[in-house]
Design a protein around this motif. Structure first.
Motif, PDB file in Angstrom:
ATOM      1  N   GLN A 223       0.849  -1.192   0.000  1.00 53.78           N
ATOM      2  CA  GLN A 223       0.000   0.000   0.000  1.00 53.78           C
ATOM      3  C   GLN A 223       0.888   1.246   0.000  1.00 53.78           C
ATOM      4  O   GLN A 223       1.966   1.246   0.607  1.00 53.78           O
ATOM      5  CB  GLN A 223      -0.850  -0.012   1.279  1.00 53.78           C
ATOM      6  CG  GLN A 223      -1.893   1.066   1.348  1.00 53.78           C
ATOM      7  CD  GLN A 223      -2.604   1.096   2.709  1.00 53.78           C
ATOM      8  OE1 GLN A 223      -2.298   0.297   3.603  1.00 53.78           O
ATOM      9  NE2 GLN A 223      -3.531   2.027   2.858  1.00 53.78           N
ATOM     10  N   VAL A 224       0.413   2.259  -0.699  1.00 56.80           N
ATOM     11  CA  VAL A 224       1.114   3.543  -0.665  1.00 56.80           C
ATOM     12  C   VAL A 224       0.116   4.599  -0.197  1.00 56.80           C
ATOM     13  O   VAL A 224      -1.027   4.629  -0.672  1.00 56.80           O
ATOM     14  CB  VAL A 224       1.663   3.911  -2.062  1.00 56.80           C
ATOM     15  CG1 VAL A 224       2.280   5.303  -2.053  1.00 56.80           C
ATOM     16  CG2 VAL A 224       2.700   2.888  -2.501  1.00 56.80           C
ATOM     17  N   VAL A 225       0.555   5.426   0.738  1.00 53.91           N
ATOM     18  CA  VAL A 225      -0.317   6.473   1.282  1.00 53.91           C
ATOM     19  C   VAL A 225       0.321   7.821   0.984  1.00 53.91           C
ATOM     20  O   VAL A 225       1.548   7.960   1.028  1.00 53.91           O
ATOM     21  CB  VAL A 225      -0.467   6.315   2.816  1.00 53.91           C
ATOM     22  CG1 VAL A 225      -1.396   7.380   3.373  1.00 53.91           C
ATOM     23  CG2 VAL A 225      -0.983   4.938   3.168  1.00 53.91           C
ATOM     24  N   LYS A 226      -0.533   8.782   0.689  1.00 56.38           N
ATOM     25  CA  LYS A 226      -0.016  10.131   0.437  1.00 56.38           C
ATOM     26  C   LYS A 226      -0.112  10.953   1.715  1.00 56.38           C
ATOM     27  O   LYS A 226      -1.140  10.923   2.395  1.00 56.38           O
ATOM     28  CB  LYS A 226      -0.835  10.774  -0.676  1.00 56.38           C
ATOM     29  CG  LYS A 226      -0.278  12.093  -1.156  1.00 56.38           C
ATOM     30  CD  LYS A 226      -0.775  12.413  -2.549  1.00 56.38           C
ATOM     31  CE  LYS A 226      -2.039  13.250  -2.473  1.00 56.38           C
ATOM     32  NZ  LYS A 226      -2.485  13.727  -3.777  1.00 56.38           N
ATOM     33  N   GLY A 227       0.962  11.678   2.040  1.00 56.52           N
ATOM     34  CA  GLY A 227       0.938  12.598   3.180  1.00 56.52           C
ATOM     35  C   GLY A 227       0.931  14.030   2.676  1.00 56.52           C
ATOM     36  O   GLY A 227       1.822  14.431   1.931  1.00 56.52           O
ATOM     37  N   SER A 255      -8.006   8.818  -5.711  1.00 54.69           N
ATOM     38  CA  SER A 255      -9.271   8.750  -4.994  1.00 54.69           C
ATOM     39  C   SER A 255      -9.943   7.400  -5.185  1.00 54.69           C
ATOM     40  O   SER A 255     -10.629   6.901  -4.331  1.00 54.69           O
ATOM     41  CB  SER A 255     -10.210   9.839  -5.486  1.00 54.69           C
ATOM     42  OG  SER A 255      -9.693  11.069  -5.091  1.00 54.69           O
ATOM     43  N   PHE A 256      -9.770   6.813  -6.348  1.00 52.10           N
ATOM     44  CA  PHE A 256     -10.417   5.535  -6.616  1.00 52.10           C
ATOM     45  C   PHE A 256      -9.416   4.555  -7.194  1.00 52.10           C
ATOM     46  O   PHE A 256      -8.475   4.949  -7.882  1.00 52.10           O
ATOM     47  CB  PHE A 256     -11.539   5.716  -7.639  1.00 52.10           C
ATOM     48  CG  PHE A 256     -12.733   6.413  -7.091  1.00 52.10           C
ATOM     49  CD1 PHE A 256     -13.628   5.745  -6.272  1.00 52.10           C
ATOM     50  CD2 PHE A 256     -12.956   7.746  -7.390  1.00 52.10           C
ATOM     51  CE1 PHE A 256     -14.736   6.403  -5.770  1.00 52.10           C
ATOM     52  CE2 PHE A 256     -14.054   8.401  -6.884  1.00 52.10           C
ATOM     53  CZ  PHE A 256     -14.955   7.723  -6.071  1.00 52.10           C
ATOM     54  N   ASP A 257      -9.666   3.314  -6.880  1.00 55.88           N
ATOM     55  CA  ASP A 257      -8.966   2.251  -7.578  1.00 55.88           C
ATOM     56  C   ASP A 257      -9.788   2.004  -8.846  1.00 55.88           C
ATOM     57  O   ASP A 257     -10.838   1.385  -8.799  1.00 55.88           O
ATOM     58  CB  ASP A 257      -8.922   1.013  -6.677  1.00 55.88           C
ATOM     59  CG  ASP A 257      -8.366  -0.191  -7.406  1.00 55.88           C
ATOM     60  OD1 ASP A 257      -8.293  -0.159  -8.651  1.00 55.88           O
ATOM     61  OD2 ASP A 257      -8.013  -1.154  -6.713  1.00 55.88           O
ATOM     62  N   VAL A 270     -13.396   2.253  -2.993  1.00 55.66           N
ATOM     63  CA  VAL A 270     -13.151   3.294  -1.991  1.00 55.66           C
ATOM     64  C   VAL A 270     -12.458   2.737  -0.745  1.00 55.66           C
ATOM     65  O   VAL A 270     -11.998   3.495   0.098  1.00 55.66           O
ATOM     66  CB  VAL A 270     -14.439   4.045  -1.571  1.00 55.66           C
ATOM     67  CG1 VAL A 270     -14.964   4.880  -2.707  1.00 55.66           C
ATOM     68  CG2 VAL A 270     -15.488   3.084  -1.069  1.00 55.66           C
ATOM     69  N   GLN A 271     -12.343   1.401  -0.669  1.00 54.43           N
ATOM     70  CA  GLN A 271     -11.744   0.781   0.512  1.00 54.43           C
ATOM     71  C   GLN A 271     -10.337   1.314   0.790  1.00 54.43           C
ATOM     72  O   GLN A 271      -9.994   1.681   1.905  1.00 54.43           O
ATOM     73  CB  GLN A 271     -11.684  -0.744   0.313  1.00 54.43           C
ATOM     74  CG  GLN A 271     -11.406  -1.512   1.581  1.00 54.43           C
ATOM     75  CD  GLN A 271     -12.442  -1.208   2.656  1.00 54.43           C
ATOM     76  OE1 GLN A 271     -13.636  -1.184   2.379  1.00 54.43           O
ATOM     77  NE2 GLN A 271     -11.982  -0.937   3.854  1.00 54.43           N
ATOM     78  N   GLU A 272      -9.543   1.356  -0.258  1.00 52.47           N
ATOM     79  CA  GLU A 272      -8.158   1.803  -0.131  1.00 52.47           C
ATOM     80  C   GLU A 272      -8.106   3.246   0.376  1.00 52.47           C
ATOM     81  O   GLU A 272      -7.300   3.592   1.222  1.00 52.47           O
ATOM     82  CB  GLU A 272      -7.476   1.711  -1.501  1.00 52.47           C
ATOM     83  CG  GLU A 272      -6.088   2.302  -1.538  1.00 52.47           C
ATOM     84  CD  GLU A 272      -5.009   1.234  -1.532  1.00 52.47           C
ATOM     85  OE1 GLU A 272      -3.895   1.554  -1.919  1.00 52.47           O
ATOM     86  OE2 GLU A 272      -5.278   0.088  -1.136  1.00 52.47           O
TER      87      GLU A 272
END
Ligand code: PLP
Length: 838
Positions: A223-227, A255-257, A270-272
């Motif tokens: 997983q990659v998250v944006k800060g 915003s979406f996969d 939207v889960q991610e």
């Protein structure tokens, strides 16, 4: 070739609406902001709209200082403190910014001329409760002092969408509500989406050979998250320096996969996004205890990685090589919450920037300094190796590698000492395996400090003894301090005026100048004014209590206050034992002449901490009985003030006669509430714990009510099989208190309600309430006697304030800067535009 004409921005030659400080300009700017930012006009505007309009008016005036500061630091590549903290308990911003800008009185007048009231507007501000208690509030005081001392600094943390819960009371029990502090917008922050970074989580690692044939490792995340950073300006006191608090908000990179979306799996798509945004959703509401939850580790790596990447961006933008990271930045770790930074910086340097391990380790070790905040064993953070490896597979490899080198170093210095190796290893292998974050912080830092003299001594002797033996040169003490701007000037304007009239206003920046008050102790009219100010502050608090609790309290009574997180080691229930003791005496002898007291409590219990919640129920139950017993009359009142936070604290400290600092010795690392009370003229009843010891040294033992066992005596008593039952049996007053509780006298006849608490006291009494009970009661007798002699009390009160100079956070920060950070101060000149418009 023709050169393009240079863009000319006309420099304002007259006061403009975004920088000017005259009353007329302030009024114009306020109405302008109401119209153009809030989109309201006076007939439709709420008090909150007015607050927002004023906040934007003030923010504009911070911005010119902020930009000048950023420009100067960039030009000069200034050495910078990066203060990494999972918590910043900032408190409301508007009032403090008015004080630091030096425009409080002017704005008050402008607002009044507009037919509004400044106090009402200040009261509209929703405080950012992004911390639990002392640790987070300390970080906020330190930001204020770093700016005031002109030290370049960046505070880095998490922009929690929900801060510490709001506390309500239902039938005397704590109930929790979500803290939706951002609901009406936050005028103080500026988002910086262009400086967003990405943080990896989960997945696996793989080795590969790079183009030069070097062995490298890459991390394939799950997983990659944006800060995304949100910046808040931190202005120093009446100075141009305006530093930055940078808080990271988590977002999904997309915003979406779209793949899931296109295949019709909307919820999956939207889960991610949901799981990414969870990272900055809520502050863990535990103080002095670690829950070991996976999401908490994710929060830690999230803000640490964002912050370190941000520092590297700044370094590279200033065209400095990575080898100069530790010259450009010194990174203070506020407890172990950001300690994963040691492994993350190694990863960034080695994996992402191709620096050799040994050089990267040199840079890392020279970059970090670690502040330990607690002696509570349950607060020491450890992460199960399995959980750690699943979330941070590369970091686990790095921790093992650091550990391998480190244990070689230990073996070289202490050969054939297997026990020591087991204790010091970054991995606890005594059962289920854990990564020990305090050990990682100690190994990866060039300095390690405690937060009060006793605390540092106990770290060296006990909690971090092995590390002290290995690295004695890293250890140092930095006794906490608090900012007099917020906790005196803003909170206690009456006292501030008196002090300014008497000794001038230099004490606001040089708190030791309060010493000049000592000569005024002999001045009867000064003492009278001192007394009247305390009475007026108590009157204000009594009005608040009437409005919020419906209880009438007498401002003439002794205000005896304990406000802080509810915790067994802090011993709020010791104060309850005293209240019931007095109650019993009055019941036995209704004509007893006692010093009337109002007992005030405030503080939140961690939602999962059942005993702390039961202590709140105990306080409110005792209050119900005592406050409504005609035999007691107005002589004793007990009040629990709900939702203790910084805003409320600012009303409480100035109104206190007696500050309760009654933790079991050896448990409170420092305390900072103790300082805020004493500098506002409260006398302390306290144990020899944390900074109480230094407060007592400063104010003089004759101006402090000491009781209880010392830390050494506590240790000895515990070692000699302490038995609370003996104290219960041999002390008739204590026995009567406990028997009444057991009989259900404070629980509507229900003997079971407080049973868990009573059983724990009678059976093991971990925090030695019974051992300290008699000494506490006797010290309280002395308090009552002293309060009856008003003249004596006022003298003691004045001397407390006069001798609190040491406890300014400016002193603490000056010591950090000189001994740990080596950060010279940097003068900030306003840009031309700004200077012309002053
Ligand atoms: N909680 C809040 C809201 C505070 O303002 C403070 C201030 O010091 C604390 C907790 C810490 O209190 P103490 O140092 O007494 O534990």
């Amino acid at each position: 070739m023709q050169t393009a004409p240079k863009l000319q921005i006309e420099t304002a030659r007259v006061e403009d609406d975004r920088t000017g400080l005259s009353i007329e300009t302030l009024k114009r700017a306020f109405l302008d902001n109401l119209f153009y930012i809030q989109g309201k006009f006076p007939r439709l505007a709420t008090q909150h709209d007015y607050y927002m309009a004023l906040a934007y008016t003030v923010r504009d005036r911070l911005l010119q200082r902020w930009i000048s500061t950023a420009a100067t630091y960039t030009e000069q590549s200034s050495r910078t403190v990066a203060y990494l903290s999972a918590e910043f308990l900032m408190g409301p911003q508007l009032g403090n910014n008015l004080i630091n800008l030096g425009i409080y009185d002017r704005v008050q007048q402008a607002i009044e001329e507009l037919g509004l009231n400044l106090d009402t507007l200040l009261d509209q501000e929703e405080e950012p409760g992004l911390g639990n208690g002392g640790l987070g509030r300390l970080a906020a005081c330190y930001l204020d002092s770093m700016a005031t001392l002109e030290i370049p600094s960046l505070g880095y943390g998490i922009r929690y969408e929900f801060g510490i819960f709001k506390q309500g009371l239902q039938n005397g029990w704590q109930v929790e509500f979500t803290d939706k502090w951002l609901r009406l917008g936050n005028p103080w922050e500026i988002p910086r989406p262009d400086w967003a970074v990405q943080v990896k989580l989960g997945g696996y690692t793989e080795a590969y050979l790079d183009a030069n044939g070097h062995y490298r490792v890459r991390w394939i995340p799950r997983q990659v998250v944006k800060g995304v950073p949100y910046d808040t300006p931190i202005l120093g006191y009446q100075i141009n320096t305006c530093n930055t608090l940078r808080l990271w908000s988590a977002q999904a990179p997309e915003s979406f996969d779209f793949e899931a979306f296109n295949s019709g799996d909307y919820l999956g798509a939207v889960q991610e996004k949901i799981s990414s945004e969870n990272l900055s959703k809520v502050l863990y509401p535990n103080d002095n205890v670690s829950q070991g939850k996976q999401l908490r580790l994710a929060q830690q790596i999230f803000f640490v990685s964002c912050s370190l990447q941000d520092m590297i961006r700044i370094l590279l933008r200033q065209k400095l090589p990575l080898s100069e990271f530790s010259q450009k930045f010194t990174v203070q770790l506020n407890d172990t919450h950001p300690a994963i930074a040691v492994a993350e910086l190694m990863r960034l340097l080695v994996d992402e920037h191709g620096i050799a391990w040994d050089q990267a380790w040199d840079i890392t070790r020279n970059s970090f300094a670690y502040t330990n905040h607690t002696l509570m064993p349950e607060a020491l953070e450890r992460w199960p190796v399995e959980m750690f490896g699943q979330m941070l597979p590369r970091h686990l490899e790095i921790v093992y590698e650091i550990n391998h080198h480190f244990l070689d170093e230990v073996r070289a210095k202490f050969p054939d000492d297997g026990d020591r190796i087991r204790r010091m290893s970054l991995i606890d292998e005594s059962g289920e395996r854990f990564v020990r974050m305090a050990n990682l912080a100690c190994v990866g830092s060039y300095a390690i400090n405690g937060v009060a003299a006793l605390h540092t001594e106990l770290l060296q002797k006990d909690v971090l003894h092995d590390f002290y033996q290995l690295y004695p040169e890293k250890f140092n003490n930095k006794t906490n301090g608090v900012t007099p701007r917020r906790f005196m000037v803003l909170s206690n304007p009456r006292l501030t005026h008196l002090l300014n009239d008497t000794i001038g206003d230099s004490w606001v920046q040089h708190l030791d100048h309060l010493q000049k008050l000592e000569t005024s102790v002999e001045d009867a009219s000064f003492r009278q004014r001192w007394w009247e100010i305390k009475q007026a502050n108590k009157h204000d608090l009594a009005t608040y209590i009437q409005a919020h609790n419906g209880i009438t309290v007498d401002p003439e009574s002794l205000f005896d206050i304990q406000v802080k997180r509810i915790h067994e080691y802090k011993r709020q229930h010791l104060m309850v034992l005293h209240i019931i003791t007095l109650y019993n005496r009055l019941k036995a002898n209704p004509n007893l002449d006692i010093t009337p007291r109002t007992f005030l409590f405030g503080g939140k219990a961690a939602p999962g901490y059942m005993m702390a919640k039961l202590i709140i129920k105990l306080i409110t139950s005792v209050a119900d009985v005592v406050n409504n017993d005609p035999a007691v009359g107005d002589r004793l009142k007990v009040v629990f003030l709900k939702n203790f936070n910084v805003k409320l604290a600012q009303h409480i400290y100035p109104a206190a006669d007696l500050s309760e600092q009654v933790s079991m010795a050896g448990k409170e690392a420092s305390g900072t509430g103790n300082m805020k009370f004493a500098m506002n003229g409260a006398l302390t009843i306290g144990t020899l714990d944390g900074a109480n010891i230094e407060i007592r040294e400063e104010v003089g033992p004759e101006n402090f009510f000491l009781f209880g066992l010392t830390a050494a005596e506590v240790k000895a008593l515990k070692a000699s099989s302490y038995n609370p039952w003996n104290y219960y049996q041999s002390n008739p007053e204590l026995k009567e208190v406990i028997d009444r509780l057991k009989a259900g006298d404070f629980s509507g006849g229900n003997p079971d309600l407080f049973r868990p608490l009573i059983d724990s006291l009678l059976s093991w009494d971990n925090y030695l309430l019974f051992a300290d009970y008699q000494s506490y009661i006797e010290a309280q007798e002395k308090v009552s006697q002293a309060y009856r002699d008003r003249d004596r009390w006022v003298r003691m009160s004045i001397l407390n304030t006069a001798r609190m100079g040491k406890f300014s956070s400016d002193r603490s920060i000056a010591e950090y800067a000189a001994d740990i950070w080596q950060t010279p101060s940097v003068k900030i000149e306003l840009t031309d535009n700004a200077r012309l418009s002053r």
